[in-house]
Scaffold this motif. Structure first.
Motif, PDB file in Angstrom:
ATOM      1  N   ILE A  66       0.844  -1.198   0.000  1.00 49.87           N
ATOM      2  CA  ILE A  66       0.000   0.000   0.000  1.00 49.87           C
ATOM      3  C   ILE A  66       0.879   1.247   0.000  1.00 49.87           C
ATOM      4  CG2 ILE A  66      -1.597   1.373   1.403  1.00 49.87           C
ATOM      5  CD1 ILE A  66      -2.936  -1.225   2.242  1.00 49.87           C
TER       6      ILE A  66
ATOM      7  N   ILE B  49     -12.871   0.193   0.916  1.00 46.00           N
ATOM      8  CA  ILE B  49     -12.447   1.054  -0.189  1.00 46.00           C
ATOM      9  C   ILE B  49     -13.544   2.034  -0.578  1.00 46.00           C
ATOM     10  CG2 ILE B  49     -13.189  -0.591  -1.963  1.00 46.00           C
ATOM     11  CD1 ILE B  49     -10.109   1.726  -2.123  1.00 46.00           C
TER      12      ILE B  49
ATOM     13  N   LEU C 100      -5.103   6.853  -9.045  1.00 43.15           N
ATOM     14  CA  LEU C 100      -5.741   5.922  -8.107  1.00 43.15           C
ATOM     15  C   LEU C 100      -5.650   4.459  -8.526  1.00 43.15           C
ATOM     16  CD1 LEU C 100      -8.914   7.752  -6.745  1.00 43.15           C
ATOM     17  CD2 LEU C 100      -7.128   6.634  -5.397  1.00 43.15           C
TER      18      LEU C 100
ATOM     19  N   GLN D 128      -3.935   1.603  -6.378  1.00 45.62           N
ATOM     20  CA  GLN D 128      -4.775   0.495  -5.913  1.00 45.62           C
ATOM     21  C   GLN D 128      -4.265  -0.842  -6.439  1.00 45.62           C
ATOM     22  OE1 GLN D 128      -8.430   2.096  -7.444  1.00 45.62           O
ATOM     23  NE2 GLN D 128      -9.067   2.929  -5.478  1.00 45.62           N
TER      24      GLN D 128
ATOM     25  N   ARG E 148      -2.981  -3.819  -4.039  1.00 43.72           N
ATOM     26  CA  ARG E 148      -3.709  -5.090  -4.035  1.00 43.72           C
ATOM     27  C   ARG E 148      -2.784  -6.288  -4.180  1.00 43.72           C
ATOM     28  NH1 ARG E 148      -7.979  -6.053  -1.531  1.00 43.72           N
ATOM     29  NH2 ARG E 148      -8.788  -4.047  -2.250  1.00 43.72           N
TER      30      ARG E 148
ATOM     31  N   ASP F 299      -7.197  -3.261 -12.379  1.00 44.15           N
ATOM     32  CA  ASP F 299      -6.776  -1.913 -11.996  1.00 44.15           C
ATOM     33  C   ASP F 299      -5.725  -1.387 -12.965  1.00 44.15           C
ATOM     34  OD1 ASP F 299      -8.458  -1.685  -9.830  1.00 44.15           O
ATOM     35  OD2 ASP F 299      -6.970  -2.352  -8.365  1.00 44.15           O
TER      36      ASP F 299
ATOM     37  N   ARG G 138     -14.844  -3.834  -9.028  1.00 41.46           N
ATOM     38  CA  ARG G 138     -15.141  -4.404  -7.715  1.00 41.46           C
ATOM     39  C   ARG G 138     -16.234  -5.457  -7.810  1.00 41.46           C
ATOM     40  NH1 ARG G 138     -11.872  -4.543  -3.669  1.00 41.46           N
ATOM     41  NH2 ARG G 138     -13.693  -4.874  -2.348  1.00 41.46           N
TER      42      ARG G 138
END
Length: 204
Positions: A19, A89, A122, A126, A130, A166, A198
């Motif tokens: 992260i 999230i 983003l 992300q 992940r 992503d 998602r």
């Protein structure tokens, strides 16, 4: 979560490390894109700090309120223990958008210009983050070569599905930025595409 190493009471986990790397990579990309659009580095850095902090707080509050409110209301001391998991999230993105809008108004910068920059950064952040996730998906009905053996079952590597999607979204938005038709276009695409990603991941 997989622990990499520790210093006394401080524990460093693989997920947390990824992260952090994701935030750094996404932040560096956002700064570069901001310069191309006439926004100075300090403004982008301030935005990043604000968005990260508000995102963490929003993610935690969303998780507490919508996933397990009775436990946290009965055990308020557990609220601050984010190292044990419990972030959403959805709440993080919502809180980050609100904070970003307030920042744009106070700094007299275009919200949609900032939002387009964030929308590209983003999915990169992300996707990297992940990679460190060790929450696997459902057992595979038909065993595929990419299945992961977990607790005696071959399961879907849901986190792999998500970081691949992503990265695809990141590349698409970055390429789209060269021919977008209006400010905020990338932001709108992100708001539509990310819930779809998602949804796909949650299905598995």
């Amino acid at each position: 979560m997989k622990e990499l190493f520790s210093f006394g009471p401080i524990h460093i986990y693989f997920f947390g490390l990824m992260i952090a790397i994701g935030i750094i990579a996404g932040g560096a990309f956002a700064i570069k894109q901001g310069k191309k659009r006439g926004i100075d580095e300090d403004s982008i850095l301030n935005l990043i700090i604000l968005v990260v902090i508000s995102g963490i707080v929003g993610a935690r509050l969303f998780y507490i309120v919508f996933y397990n409110p009775s436990f946290y209301f009965s055990n308020p001391s557990e609220i601050i223990k984010i190292d044990e998991g419990g972030l959403s999230i959805h709440g993080g993105i919502f809180a980050a958008i609100i904070a970003g809008y307030i920042y744009s108004v106070k700094s007299k910068l275009s919200f949609f210009k900032l939002a387009d920059i964030a929308a590209m950064a983003l999915p990169l952040a992300q996707g990297i983050g992940r990679v460190g996730c060790d929450v696997f998906g459902k057992p595979m009905i038909n065993i595929m070569p990419w299945g992961i053996l977990n607790n005696g079952q071959v399961v879907h590597p849901a986190q792999v599905y998500e970081f691949i999607l992503d990265y695809i979204l990141f590349v698409f938005l970055w390429r789209r930025s060269f021919r977008k038709k209006f400010e905020g276009e990338l932001f709108v695409i992100y708001l539509v595409a990310f819930p779809i990603i998602r949804g796909i991941v949650e299905f598995f």
